[in-house]
Design a protein around this motif. Sequence first.
Motif, PDB file in Angstrom:
ATOM      1  N   TYR A  78      22.106 169.955 -78.967  1.00 32.29           N
ATOM      2  CA  TYR A  78      23.232 169.270 -78.083  1.00 32.29           C
ATOM      3  C   TYR A  78      24.401 168.573 -78.933  1.00 32.29           C
ATOM      4  O   TYR A  78      24.553 167.628 -78.825  1.00 32.29           O
ATOM      5  CB  TYR A  78      22.631 168.540 -76.986  1.00 32.29           C
ATOM      6  CG  TYR A  78      21.976 169.424 -76.095  1.00 32.29           C
ATOM      7  CD1 TYR A  78      22.546 170.200 -75.016  1.00 32.29           C
ATOM      8  CD2 TYR A  78      20.602 169.290 -76.373  1.00 32.29           C
ATOM      9  CE1 TYR A  78      21.817 170.680 -74.252  1.00 32.29           C
ATOM     10  CE2 TYR A  78      19.669 170.111 -75.334  1.00 32.29           C
ATOM     11  CZ  TYR A  78      20.284 170.589 -74.313  1.00 32.29           C
ATOM     12  OH  TYR A  78      19.425 171.643 -73.389  1.00 32.29           O
ATOM     13  N   PRO A  79      24.849 169.347 -79.903  1.00 34.85           N
ATOM     14  CA  PRO A  79      26.072 168.484 -80.773  1.00 34.85           C
ATOM     15  C   PRO A  79      27.114 168.315 -79.752  1.00 34.85           C
ATOM     16  O   PRO A  79      27.417 168.909 -78.644  1.00 34.85           O
ATOM     17  CB  PRO A  79      26.430 169.750 -81.794  1.00 34.85           C
ATOM     18  CG  PRO A  79      26.163 170.996 -81.148  1.00 34.85           C
ATOM     19  CD  PRO A  79      24.943 170.674 -80.229  1.00 34.85           C
ATOM     20  N   LYS A  80      27.947 167.580 -80.244  1.00 34.21           N
ATOM     21  CA  LYS A  80      29.445 167.246 -79.259  1.00 34.21           C
ATOM     22  C   LYS A  80      30.053 168.425 -79.126  1.00 34.21           C
ATOM     23  O   LYS A  80      30.084 169.470 -79.796  1.00 34.21           O
ATOM     24  CB  LYS A  80      30.293 166.193 -80.081  1.00 34.21           C
ATOM     25  CG  LYS A  80      29.881 164.677 -80.160  1.00 34.21           C
ATOM     26  CD  LYS A  80      30.848 164.096 -80.820  1.00 34.21           C
ATOM     27  CE  LYS A  80      30.344 162.514 -80.517  1.00 34.21           C
ATOM     28  NZ  LYS A  80      28.969 162.014 -81.193  1.00 34.21           N
ATOM     29  N   SER A  81      30.698 168.666 -77.840  1.00 36.83           N
ATOM     30  CA  SER A  81      31.463 169.734 -77.446  1.00 36.83           C
ATOM     31  C   SER A  81      32.790 170.239 -78.443  1.00 36.83           C
ATOM     32  O   SER A  81      33.181 169.163 -79.000  1.00 36.83           O
ATOM     33  CB  SER A  81      31.874 169.651 -75.979  1.00 36.83           C
ATOM     34  OG  SER A  81      32.836 168.791 -75.888  1.00 36.83           O
ATOM     35  N   LEU A  82      33.101 171.145 -78.172  1.00 36.78           N
ATOM     36  CA  LEU A  82      34.290 171.779 -78.998  1.00 36.78           C
ATOM     37  C   LEU A  82      35.383 170.749 -78.601  1.00 36.78           C
ATOM     38  O   LEU A  82      36.255 170.507 -79.285  1.00 36.78           O
ATOM     39  CB  LEU A  82      34.480 173.365 -78.927  1.00 36.78           C
ATOM     40  CG  LEU A  82      33.377 174.064 -79.861  1.00 36.78           C
ATOM     41  CD1 LEU A  82      33.660 175.410 -79.499  1.00 36.78           C
ATOM     42  CD2 LEU A  82      33.466 173.919 -81.307  1.00 36.78           C
ATOM     43  N   PHE A  97      31.690 160.142 -86.512  1.00 39.59           N
ATOM     44  CA  PHE A  97      31.490 160.211 -84.896  1.00 39.59           C
ATOM     45  C   PHE A  97      31.697 161.813 -84.560  1.00 39.59           C
ATOM     46  O   PHE A  97      31.042 162.275 -83.623  1.00 39.59           O
ATOM     47  CB  PHE A  97      32.966 159.728 -84.331  1.00 39.59           C
ATOM     48  CG  PHE A  97      32.781 159.688 -82.948  1.00 39.59           C
ATOM     49  CD1 PHE A  97      32.218 158.716 -82.205  1.00 39.59           C
ATOM     50  CD2 PHE A  97      33.460 160.420 -82.057  1.00 39.59           C
ATOM     51  CE1 PHE A  97      32.166 158.550 -80.835  1.00 39.59           C
ATOM     52  CE2 PHE A  97      33.596 160.537 -81.092  1.00 39.59           C
ATOM     53  CZ  PHE A  97      32.842 159.476 -80.170  1.00 39.59           C
ATOM     54  N   ILE A  98      31.895 162.567 -85.464  1.00 37.60           N
ATOM     55  CA  ILE A  98      32.073 164.142 -85.425  1.00 37.60           C
ATOM     56  C   ILE A  98      31.271 164.938 -85.989  1.00 37.60           C
ATOM     57  O   ILE A  98      30.564 165.936 -85.524  1.00 37.60           O
ATOM     58  CB  ILE A  98      33.694 164.534 -85.574  1.00 37.60           C
ATOM     59  CG1 ILE A  98      34.774 164.187 -84.283  1.00 37.60           C
ATOM     60  CG2 ILE A  98      33.679 166.120 -85.585  1.00 37.60           C
ATOM     61  CD1 ILE A  98      36.054 164.514 -84.922  1.00 37.60           C
ATOM     62  N   ALA A  99      30.780 164.592 -87.429  1.00 32.39           N
ATOM     63  CA  ALA A  99      30.061 165.324 -88.144  1.00 32.39           C
ATOM     64  C   ALA A  99      28.680 165.499 -87.403  1.00 32.39           C
ATOM     65  O   ALA A  99      28.014 164.888 -86.612  1.00 32.39           O
ATOM     66  CB  ALA A  99      29.728 164.466 -89.590  1.00 32.39           C
ATOM     67  N   GLU A 100      28.048 166.580 -87.787  1.00 28.95           N
ATOM     68  CA  GLU A 100      26.895 167.130 -87.234  1.00 28.95           C
ATOM     69  C   GLU A 100      25.650 167.501 -88.374  1.00 28.95           C
ATOM     70  O   GLU A 100      26.255 167.534 -89.523  1.00 28.95           O
ATOM     71  CB  GLU A 100      26.979 168.359 -86.547  1.00 28.95           C
ATOM     72  CG  GLU A 100      27.666 168.414 -85.246  1.00 28.95           C
ATOM     73  CD  GLU A 100      27.489 167.652 -84.227  1.00 28.95           C
ATOM     74  OE1 GLU A 100      26.116 167.226 -84.061  1.00 28.95           O
ATOM     75  OE2 GLU A 100      28.343 167.123 -83.375  1.00 28.95           O
ATOM     76  N   GLY A 101      24.394 167.425 -88.082  1.00 32.10           N
ATOM     77  CA  GLY A 101      23.442 168.054 -89.038  1.00 32.10           C
ATOM     78  C   GLY A 101      23.621 167.268 -90.344  1.00 32.10           C
ATOM     79  O   GLY A 101      23.563 165.711 -90.340  1.00 32.10           O
ATOM     80  N   ALA A 102      23.172 167.726 -91.521  1.00 32.68           N
ATOM     81  CA  ALA A 102      23.021 167.369 -92.833  1.00 32.68           C
ATOM     82  C   ALA A 102      24.222 166.316 -93.080  1.00 32.68           C
ATOM     83  O   ALA A 102      24.256 165.143 -93.665  1.00 32.68           O
ATOM     84  CB  ALA A 102      22.824 168.172 -94.128  1.00 32.68           C
ATOM     85  N   HIS A 103      25.651 166.695 -92.790  1.00 29.17           N
ATOM     86  CA  HIS A 103      26.728 166.211 -93.201  1.00 29.17           C
ATOM     87  C   HIS A 103      26.859 164.491 -92.486  1.00 29.17           C
ATOM     88  O   HIS A 103      27.046 163.652 -92.864  1.00 29.17           O
ATOM     89  CB  HIS A 103      27.933 167.018 -92.851  1.00 29.17           C
ATOM     90  CG  HIS A 103      29.330 166.356 -93.454  1.00 29.17           C
ATOM     91  ND1 HIS A 103      29.507 165.845 -94.655  1.00 29.17           N
ATOM     92  CD2 HIS A 103      30.196 165.886 -92.684  1.00 29.17           C
ATOM     93  CE1 HIS A 103      30.732 165.390 -94.899  1.00 29.17           C
ATOM     94  NE2 HIS A 103      31.175 165.482 -93.584  1.00 29.17           N
TER      95      HIS A 103
END
Length: 454
Positions: A78-82, A97-103
């Motif tokens: 459930y990542p932040k929406s586009l 605030f925006i990055a997902e996963g490993a980053h």
Amino acid sequence: MNDLSPRTARVMPVRVPLVTRPLGLWGSLRKVRQNVLEIIPELATRQPMISGRTGARWHMVMDPQAIRRMLIEKLDDYPKSLVTKNLLRPAIGESLFIAEGAHWRWQRRAAAPVFSARNVLNLSPMMSHAADRAVSRIANAGPGAVNVADEMVTTTFEVISDVTFSGGEAFDRDGVHRAIDGYIAAAGKISLFDMLGMPDWVPRPGRVMSGGPLKEMKQVADRAIDDRKARGPAGIPDLLDLLLAGEDPETKRQMNTAELRDNLLTFIVAGHETTALTLAWSLYLCAFDQEVQNRARAEAHAVLKGRIADGADVENLPFIRKIVDEALRLYPPAALVSRTAQKPDVLGGRAVQKGDTVMIPIYALHRHKLLWDRPDSFVPDRWTDKPERFAYLPFGDGPRICIGASFALQEAVIILASLLSGFRFTPVPGKEPRPVMIITLRPEGGVWLNAEPV
């Protein structure tokens, strides 16, 4: 929660008129351009989950266990929406605030020590000095009405700029602040294409997310970073010093200039706006309930004796902290968050398909009739007990809980205590604020209060 026996019947603090009938696509678009929260069905304050389709399939989740699944158990699903990313990326890039996963994970590990209890405590004198300046400005303005919303924006921007750029060359605070305001106004222009779930590469008419002010804001941050790298820290480390020194303990990776800038701007944009709103709403509520204000002032006088000595005093201001918590419940700055399901799932017994928009309407969650006693009332004493986890989310929860939560709470308590120690605030007739969310939940029209020295 406590048994909160009602007082004499009274008018409630201002609230958002939630939807009581279907709006349709065009009606939803019109509402969302005016006030995002006015698309929330009133049913969301009485049901654990509701679903629908407005172009794209969507779900609103108010069940604490389903929220736990989203924020902890299935975080990566459930990542932040586009839509959220498109609104914020032009200003803050691929920051925490925006990055997902490993980053996201390595940046979080690198930045976490910046907001340790010791580091936040060390910054409290800057917060106290900004509070003193606010008291002086209000006093010098003379008797009469004050827009405390504007005043709190000025005060918290002073804090965030002091704790970020302390000891550096002078910079154009007004220019940076204007750039932030202009950016938020542009970013808040929700498009019909967003609601239809169209790909993010399709241009959104009317949304200009770049240009002079935003470019200048980034250049200010880049200059500050380069200047600090050249001269090194001096005295107590500020946020920029701590970010420059931060590294991922697992990989030893440090942020490059672009990553430092994006995260610095995240802290500046989010750090002053959200705390300013919390303080403005807290002062509105204190003016709304003079009994609460009197108790808070007595606590502030007993502890502060005119000013805050250091951050440790915050622990001795428990009632003022309760006011802040209650303001965050009634008027959470991030009042609705949106995620995009990456896989099929089941939430609260309901099927969620890949690509569905899954929202947590925090405004409705904080006023849910099954989770809170007298949910629309201002009752700071409810915070004698802790609420159910995932029923109260002013800073989110789980691994992605707001990294600056302790900073924001310390700042809010210090400034609110200082103001209440110096003034009695009363409402200005005919000047009630209107809660309106574009990106954050702002008081439209300001928060106009009479400030009488005490």
